[in-house]
Every structure is written in structure tokens, then in C-alpha cells.
Enzyme design. Structure first.
Site, PDB file in Angstrom:
ATOM      1  N   LYS A 120       1.263  -1.165   0.235  1.00  0.00           N
ATOM      2  CA  LYS A 120      -0.052  -0.072  -0.102  1.00  0.00           C
ATOM      3  C   LYS A 120       1.160   1.049  -0.305  1.00  0.00           C
ATOM      4  O   LYS A 120       0.560   1.903  -0.763  1.00  0.00           O
ATOM      5  CB  LYS A 120      -0.928   0.252   1.162  1.00  0.00           C
ATOM      6  CG  LYS A 120      -1.445   1.210   1.453  1.00  0.00           C
ATOM      7  CD  LYS A 120      -3.091   0.747   2.689  1.00  0.00           C
ATOM      8  CE  LYS A 120      -3.927   2.214   2.523  1.00  0.00           C
ATOM      9  NZ  LYS A 120      -4.180   2.180   3.752  1.00  0.00           N
ATOM     10  N   GLU A 164      10.578  -4.551   4.707  1.00  0.00           N
ATOM     11  CA  GLU A 164      10.927  -5.783   4.003  1.00  0.00           C
ATOM     12  C   GLU A 164      10.422  -5.905   2.233  1.00  0.00           C
ATOM     13  O   GLU A 164      11.343  -7.054   1.425  1.00  0.00           O
ATOM     14  CB  GLU A 164       9.923  -6.645   4.910  1.00  0.00           C
ATOM     15  CG  GLU A 164       9.957  -7.191   6.429  1.00  0.00           C
ATOM     16  CD  GLU A 164       9.333  -5.917   7.311  1.00  0.00           C
ATOM     17  OE1 GLU A 164       9.336  -5.034   6.193  1.00  0.00           O
ATOM     18  OE2 GLU A 164       9.081  -6.436   8.005  1.00  0.00           O
ATOM     19  N   GLY A 224      -4.795  -1.944   5.134  1.00  0.00           N
ATOM     20  CA  GLY A 224      -3.810  -3.047   4.215  1.00  0.00           C
ATOM     21  C   GLY A 224      -4.373  -4.241   4.677  1.00  0.00           C
ATOM     22  O   GLY A 224      -4.589  -5.292   3.391  1.00  0.00           O
ATOM     23  N   ARG A 225      -5.496  -4.185   6.287  1.00  0.00           N
ATOM     24  CA  ARG A 225      -5.909  -5.749   6.386  1.00  0.00           C
ATOM     25  C   ARG A 225      -7.531  -6.220   5.880  1.00  0.00           C
ATOM     26  O   ARG A 225      -7.621  -6.760   5.942  1.00  0.00           O
ATOM     27  CB  ARG A 225      -5.536  -5.885   7.652  1.00  0.00           C
ATOM     28  CG  ARG A 225      -6.245  -5.186   8.439  1.00  0.00           C
ATOM     29  CD  ARG A 225      -5.496  -5.278  10.901  1.00  0.00           C
ATOM     30  NE  ARG A 225      -5.846  -4.144  10.880  1.00  0.00           N
ATOM     31  CZ  ARG A 225      -5.101  -2.788  11.489  1.00  0.00           C
ATOM     32  NH1 ARG A 225      -4.531  -3.659  10.634  1.00  0.00           N
ATOM     33  NH2 ARG A 225      -5.869  -2.593  12.225  1.00  0.00           N
ATOM     34  N   GLU A 276      -4.376  -6.676  14.947  1.00  0.00           N
ATOM     35  CA  GLU A 276      -4.163  -5.813  14.535  1.00  0.00           C
ATOM     36  C   GLU A 276      -5.431  -4.618  14.334  1.00  0.00           C
ATOM     37  O   GLU A 276      -4.902  -3.493  14.653  1.00  0.00           O
ATOM     38  CB  GLU A 276      -3.239  -5.873  12.907  1.00  0.00           C
ATOM     39  CG  GLU A 276      -2.007  -4.807  12.676  1.00  0.00           C
ATOM     40  CD  GLU A 276      -1.833  -4.524  11.271  1.00  0.00           C
ATOM     41  OE1 GLU A 276      -0.385  -4.796  11.522  1.00  0.00           O
ATOM     42  OE2 GLU A 276      -1.847  -4.395  10.565  1.00  0.00           O
ATOM     43  N   HIS A 313      -4.374 -33.444  17.457  1.00  0.00           N
ATOM     44  CA  HIS A 313      -3.270 -34.685  18.122  1.00  0.00           C
ATOM     45  C   HIS A 313      -1.700 -33.368  18.403  1.00  0.00           C
ATOM     46  O   HIS A 313      -0.781 -33.826  18.740  1.00  0.00           O
ATOM     47  CB  HIS A 313      -2.892 -35.617  16.828  1.00  0.00           C
ATOM     48  CG  HIS A 313      -3.595 -36.557  16.661  1.00  0.00           C
ATOM     49  ND1 HIS A 313      -3.642 -36.985  17.037  1.00  0.00           N
ATOM     50  CD2 HIS A 313      -4.411 -35.919  15.467  1.00  0.00           C
ATOM     51  CE1 HIS A 313      -4.669 -37.995  16.540  1.00  0.00           C
ATOM     52  NE2 HIS A 313      -5.285 -37.409  15.766  1.00  0.00           N
ATOM     53  N   LYS A 320       9.574  -0.621  14.168  1.00  0.00           N
ATOM     54  CA  LYS A 320      10.156  -0.570  12.759  1.00  0.00           C
ATOM     55  C   LYS A 320      10.839   0.880  13.168  1.00  0.00           C
ATOM     56  O   LYS A 320      11.959   1.049  12.446  1.00  0.00           O
ATOM     57  CB  LYS A 320       8.719   0.267  11.825  1.00  0.00           C
ATOM     58  CG  LYS A 320       7.962  -0.823  11.512  1.00  0.00           C
ATOM     59  CD  LYS A 320       7.043   0.415  10.483  1.00  0.00           C
ATOM     60  CE  LYS A 320       5.701  -1.472  10.155  1.00  0.00           C
ATOM     61  NZ  LYS A 320       5.105   0.085   9.484  1.00  0.00           N
TER      62      LYS A 320
HETATM   63  O1  F6P Z   1       1.888  -4.792  10.113  1.00  0.00           O
HETATM   64  C1  F6P Z   1       1.467  -2.752   9.147  1.00  0.00           C
HETATM   65  C2  F6P Z   1       1.872  -2.810   8.234  1.00  0.00           C
HETATM   66  O2  F6P Z   1       1.183  -1.669   8.451  1.00  0.00           O
HETATM   67  C3  F6P Z   1       0.186  -3.318   7.749  1.00  0.00           C
HETATM   68  O3  F6P Z   1      -1.234  -2.830   8.785  1.00  0.00           O
HETATM   69  C4  F6P Z   1       0.050  -3.556   6.480  1.00  0.00           C
HETATM   70  O4  F6P Z   1      -0.632  -4.725   6.143  1.00  0.00           O
HETATM   71  C5  F6P Z   1       1.770  -4.002   6.812  1.00  0.00           C
HETATM   72  O5  F6P Z   1       2.391  -3.329   7.395  1.00  0.00           O
HETATM   73  C6  F6P Z   1       1.657  -4.383   4.688  1.00  0.00           C
HETATM   74  O6  F6P Z   1       1.507  -2.791   4.405  1.00  0.00           O
HETATM   75  P1  F6P Z   1       2.510  -2.301   3.258  1.00  0.00           P
HETATM   76  O7  F6P Z   1       1.081  -3.044   2.712  1.00  0.00           O
HETATM   77  O8  F6P Z   1       2.187  -0.670   3.066  1.00  0.00           O
HETATM   78  O9  F6P Z   1       3.937  -2.625   2.480  1.00  0.00           O
END
Ligand code: F6P
Length: 555
Positions: A216, A222, A278-279, A364, A395, A515
Site C-alpha cells: 500500500k 521488507e 492493509g488488512r 492488528e 493431536h 520499525k
Molecule cells: O504491519 C503494519 C502494516 O502497516 C500492516 O498494517 C500492513 O498490512 C503491512 O504493514 C504492509 O504494509 P504495506 O502494504 O504498506 O507494505
């Protein structure tokens, strides 16, 4: 500028409502309730506490409650104006106050034909245009028309993203694999640990690999790190020719400027908007990998399933409103029985990522300790979500659920028809589904254990207390449609609980501090010469410094 304190026009501290004290008094009468007694007392209990909507039959009767509990909980929901706030969300009001945003994932899957306004502007034409662009692109990849730089068919589709830009597409891909194009490999890279990337790419040929960079913000460490390394990996096949990027990389993002900086062709950008959390972004451009893997029709069927549950949530009377009822039952355990967690237990291997998906969806969203007025809460908010598919979990951790000292409410999810009807596997799977919730609800008394021939000194070990709560969710078959409705059911449950708890569910400030600190530590870790290492003193705290030193020594 966001005004603060940020008052909600709808909710207040739940414990200060009129109905809360009624619920407290009711709880004192109810806490000794046993499910055996309740089923004996009321022959129609199963029927009275079961509900059906959008193809999902939900049986709450094996929970520690009665119809009176439900009525009181519904009065509480009315006091907190849950359904009024739902209407505000659906109509584009700025309900995500701490980020000053509307929350409109429901518009992404709307089939109503009605306009949805943000700042007086109808957002539906942009949504339709993006869906159209996604359809054209997905079809051209499926049919082999959109090709790699050397003209080869792109058969490896790699989604690079994390959190909401990974968990949703991955969960749905796994859940609907049965319906997927088996000649395409869909793969997901999320972790900044290069092991993830190295293992996923091991058997892939760069010339036949398409990368979808899903972010987003297009700034997430990452995702950006993985995207850059995948770009380097891909371009090696083309002697570093940057022109190859246009044939192997597309972006799913709201941040068009950052995407272009990365070198992606503007034609290959699939946008969305800041009012998509995002979620909650699964049916936005973030779902492009799914549209490719499952096909356009199936993607729309999934959206339709979401839409049907959205409509149910917004229009069903409270007494029949599945998301609202699930939210209230969850709150009953969370705030009165003080249960710490909720186990989500799908009796379907295809749903093996469903609990992980709702770990983010729920934790979250509702893992908050400050209310809507900015005060620390003095009551419990969101539960810990966990789970694994049945029968595997039986199990592993079910022992604790049956006989441990903790009360763990469980959601049991299953489908009547198997997509893989091999021999008697499905009957065996379902017999376990029915048996487990029976064992949890009714247990086994010492007399019953003795009657079953248990040696006297083993009797205490073979007694099951029972009255361990479960909710059963049953649908006819796992389809894109039934999955869409199931996801929306949980999404709206989480939303409703946020309103009930008077917290904001659509921000996630709690992930920021980690972060920031990682950003401060990274430069230190990059100092690798002996001299640089020697300069590290107590820059952070004694524990962190000591750990970094050990790491540097062993590195
Ligand atoms: O973990 C925090 C967060 O902002 C989530 O809410 C989101 O889904 C994720 O990082 C990834 O964010 P982006 O889509 O901006 O890379």
C-alpha cells in the site's frame, strides 16, 4: 491536522453503559451454568441459538450462554450504536479518526450499482476502472499474451508483500487452490529474511517469472528489500538490461510516485486508495495474484460472497445479524469469563492459513489499549487469535482445550461436501468435527468413566469437565462465494467488537515503534570492520548492546 481528543459520536466506555451492569449481574448467575443442564432444560436450545445467513449455518448453542444472554448482549450493542457506526462506515464517513480516513473496503466488493461518496466524490468509477484493468492484465497473463522480456510465457507469479499485502492473497490462494490454474505457480515472498526469497526462487527461471510488488505504502522495509533483490535476480538473466523490468514487474500500491521511482512502467501500476486498510485490501488491486491464479470469474465470485455478507450485516435485524452475534459472543467470553484467546479451527485443509490471516485481521485491529477518547482502557479488548486445521490440532493442542486450566472458546468451521471426495476421508474428518465439540461441551463424568471400565485410580485423569465453549460454522461447500462470505463475517465481527469496546480498529500505531528502533539499529549492524565494532559502546541499553556485541563476534 487531526483534532484531538478524537471523540466518537457513537460509543462510550462499555463498562459505563446501563446494560453492562445488567450483564455483570447476569454473568454471576450464569458462570456456574453447565451445558449438560442447559441442553436438558431446554429441548429447543440448539434451534433457538442457531442462525443462518449467506449459506453459513452458525450454531451458538454449545456456548456458555442462554437466549437471555443474547438479548442482554443485543441491548448492549444497541446502546453502543454498533449498526449505526456500520452504516457510517459503509457510507464513507471518516470513522478511522486517528488517521483521518474513511474505511471503505466494502465499496471494493459492492455490486449494488449505488454511488459511494468520499469527500463528495463517487469512488465507484475508479474501483470499476481498476477492476477492468486487473481483468485485462490477468487475462493476458493467463493466456500467455503478456510475456517475459525474452518472449517466454510467464508461469511463475510471485507476490512480494507483507502483512495485509501478503496474508490475504496467500490465505485465499491456499483456500481456493482447487479452483486455480494448475499450470501457473503462485508464490509469496514476505519475510525480509533472504531465506524466504532464496527458497521460493530456487526452482524458478527469471525469464518465466512475474513479480507483483504489493505494498500500500511502497515504503515497507521488507517488501522494498525483497523487491530490489528480486529485481537484481531477474535482471541477471538479461545482463542488467533495465528494460526487462517492464515485462517482469508490476506494482499494487497507493503510492504511485514511489512505484515509478522503483522503475516500474506506469502502465503496470494497479492503484488503490488510502481508505482501504492493509488488512482489508484483499479485494483491491492487492488481489491481482488471485485474479491471475483463480481467473476473473472466480475472483468476482469471491467478491460477491463478501458483498452478500456485507449486505446481511448492514441490513439484517440485530437478532439475526451473524457478525454482530459473533462479536457479542466473543465479548461475552473476553470481558466476563476473562478468556484470553479465541481458537479458530477449520476442519478443511484448504483453510490452513485462515487462522493466520485473522491473527492480523483481529489482533492488528483490536489489539488496542487506548479508547476513542485517548484514555487507557480499564477493561479487556481484543483476544489472542490462534488455530490450526482439524484434525491436526487434535493431536497437538486440544489436550489443553479439553482438560487444561484455561477456558478457550473455539470456532469450528467445516463444509458438508468435500472438494476431494476420496474414500471415506470426509466422513472421518466430519465425525471428528462433530465429536470434538460434543466432547468439549458435555465432557465425561467420573461415573461415566467408571461405567466405561476405567480403573479406579485412573478415573480422575479420565474425567472431562465439559462446558468448554464452541461455535460451529457450517456451509455446504468451499467455493469462492462461501469463502468471501466467511471472510466478511469475521471482518465485520472484528469491526463490531471494536465499536463495542470503544476503540479504533482501523489504525495500527503499535507496529511503528519497532520499525523506528530497527531503523536506528540497522546502521550499527552494517558497521562490520573491527574498528567500527570497537566503537559500539552502550548506545542502546545494556541488554541490546550485549546482544549486538555477541552477534558481531559470531557473525
Ligand atoms: O504491519 C503494519 C502494516 O502497516 C500492516 O498494517 C500492513 O498490512 C503491512 O504493514 C504492509 O504494509 P504495506 O502494504 O504498506 O507494505
Amino acid at each position: 491536522m487531526i483534532p484531538f481528543p478524537i471523540h466518537s459520536k457513537f460509543t462510550m466506555n462499555p463498562t459505563k453503559t446501563k446494560t453492562w451492569s445488567l450483564l455483570e449481574a447476569h454473568f454471576l448467575e450464569m458462570k456456574a451454568l453447565t451445558l449438560r443442564e442447559q441442553f436438558l432444560l431446554n429441548e429447543s436450545r440448539a434451534k433457538d441459538l442457531s442462525y443462518e445467513a449467506c449459506g453459513w449455518f452458525v450454531d451458538f448453542s454449545k456456548n456458555l450462554l442462554t437466549t437471555e444472554t443474547i438479548d442482554l448482549l443485543l441491548d448492549f450493542a444497541a446502546e453502543q450504536n454498533v449498526l449505526e457506526e456500520a452504516k457510517a462506515m459503509f457510507s464513507g464517513e471518516v470513522i478511522n479518526k486517528t488517521e483521518n480516513r474513511s474505511v471503505l473496503h466494502t465499496a471494493l466488493r459492492s455490486f449494488s450499482g449505488e454511488p459511494v461518496l468520499v469527500d463528495g466524490q463517487d469512488v465507484m468509477p475508479d474501483i470499476e476502472a481498476t477492476l477492468g484493468k486487473m481483468e485485462a492484465f490477468a487475462t493476458s497473463v493467463i493466456q500467455g499474451e503478456f510475456q517475459g522480456f525474452s518472449g517466454k510465457r510467464l508461469t511463475n507469479i510471485v507476490n512480494i508483500g507483507i502483512g495485509g499485502s501478503d496474508l490475504g492473497p496467500k490465505m485465499v490462494y491456499e483456500a481456493l487452490k482447487f479452483y486455480s490454474h494448475r499450470d501457473l505457480n503462485l508464490s509469496f515472498i514476505s519475510n525480509v529474511d533472504a531465506t524466504h526469497l532464496a527458497e521460493e526462487l530456487l526452482s524458478f527461471d527469471p525469464e518465466t517469472t512475474l513479480f507483483l510488488i504489493a505494498s500500500k505504502t511502497f515504503t515497507t522495509q521488507e517488501t522494498m528489500t525483497n523487491a530490489q533483490s528480486c529485481k537484481d535476480w531477474c535482471l541477471q538473466a538479461y545482463d542488467g538490461d533495465e528494460k526487462a523490468v517492464a515485462s517482469h514487474f508490476v506494482a499494487l500500491s497507493t503510492n504511485i510516485a514511489k512505484v515509478q521511482e522503483f522503475g516500474i512502467d506506469p502502465a503496470n501500476i494497479f492503484g488503490f486508495w488510502d481508505w482501504v486498510g492493509g488488512r482489508y485490501s484483499l479485494t483491491s488491486a492487492i488481489g491481482l495474484s488471485l485474479m491471475i491464479a483463480l481467473g476473473v470469474e472466480n475472483f468476482h465470485e469471491l467478491r460477491k460472497g463478501f458483498y452478500e455478507m456485507d449486505q446481511h450485516f448492514i441490513s439484517a435485524p440485530p437478532k439475526q445479524n451473524l457478525p454482530l452475534l459473533m462479536a457479542l459472543v466473543g465479548l461475552w467470553y473476553n470481558n466476563f469469563f476473562k478468556c484470553e484467546s479465541l481458537a479458530i479451527l477449520p476442519y478443511d485443509q484448504y483453510l490452513h492459513r485462515f487462522p493466520a490471516y485473522f491473527q492480523q485481521g483481529d489482533m492488528e485491529s483490536n489489539g488496542k489499549g487506548v479508547d476513542r477518547q485517548g484514555n487507557p482502557v480499564d477493561y479487556e479488548t481484543g483476544p489472542i487469535i490462534w488455530g490450526e486445521p482439524g484434525t491436526n490440532g487434535q493431536h497437538a493442542f486440544y489436550q489443553l482445550i479439553h482438560q487444561g486450566t484455561k477456558l478457550v472458546p473455539c470456532d469450528f468451521i467445516a463444509f458438508a461436501k468435500s472438494l476431494n471426495p476420496v474414500a471415506d476421508h470426509h466422513e472421518k474428518l466430519m465425525s471428528n468435527f462433530f465429536a470434538q465439540s460434543r466432547a468439549l461441551a458435555f465432557g465425561r463424568t467420573a461415573e461415566e468413566a467408571r461405567a466405561a471400565g476405567t480403573q479406579e485410580d485412573l478415573v480422575p485423569f479420565k474425567v472431562f469437565s465439559g462446558s468448554r465453549p464452541t461455535t460451529a460454522l457450517l456451509a455446504e461447500k468451499l467455493t469462492p462465494n462461501s469463502l468471501g462470505s466467511l471472510i466478511a463475517l469475521y471482518e465485520h465481527k472484528v469491526f463490531a467488537q471494536g465499536v463495542l469496546w470503544n476503540i479504533y480498529s482501523f489504525d495500527q500505531w503499535g507496529v511503528e515503534l519497532g520499525k523506528e528502533l530497527a531503523g536506528e539499529i540497522l546502521p550499527v549492524l552494517k558497521n562490520s570492520t573491527t574498528q567500527q565494532k570497537a566503537t559500539i559502546k552502550q548506545s542502546f541499553d545494556t541488554s541490546t548492546d550485549q546482544l549486538i556485541k555477541k552477534y558481531q563476534d559470531w557473525k
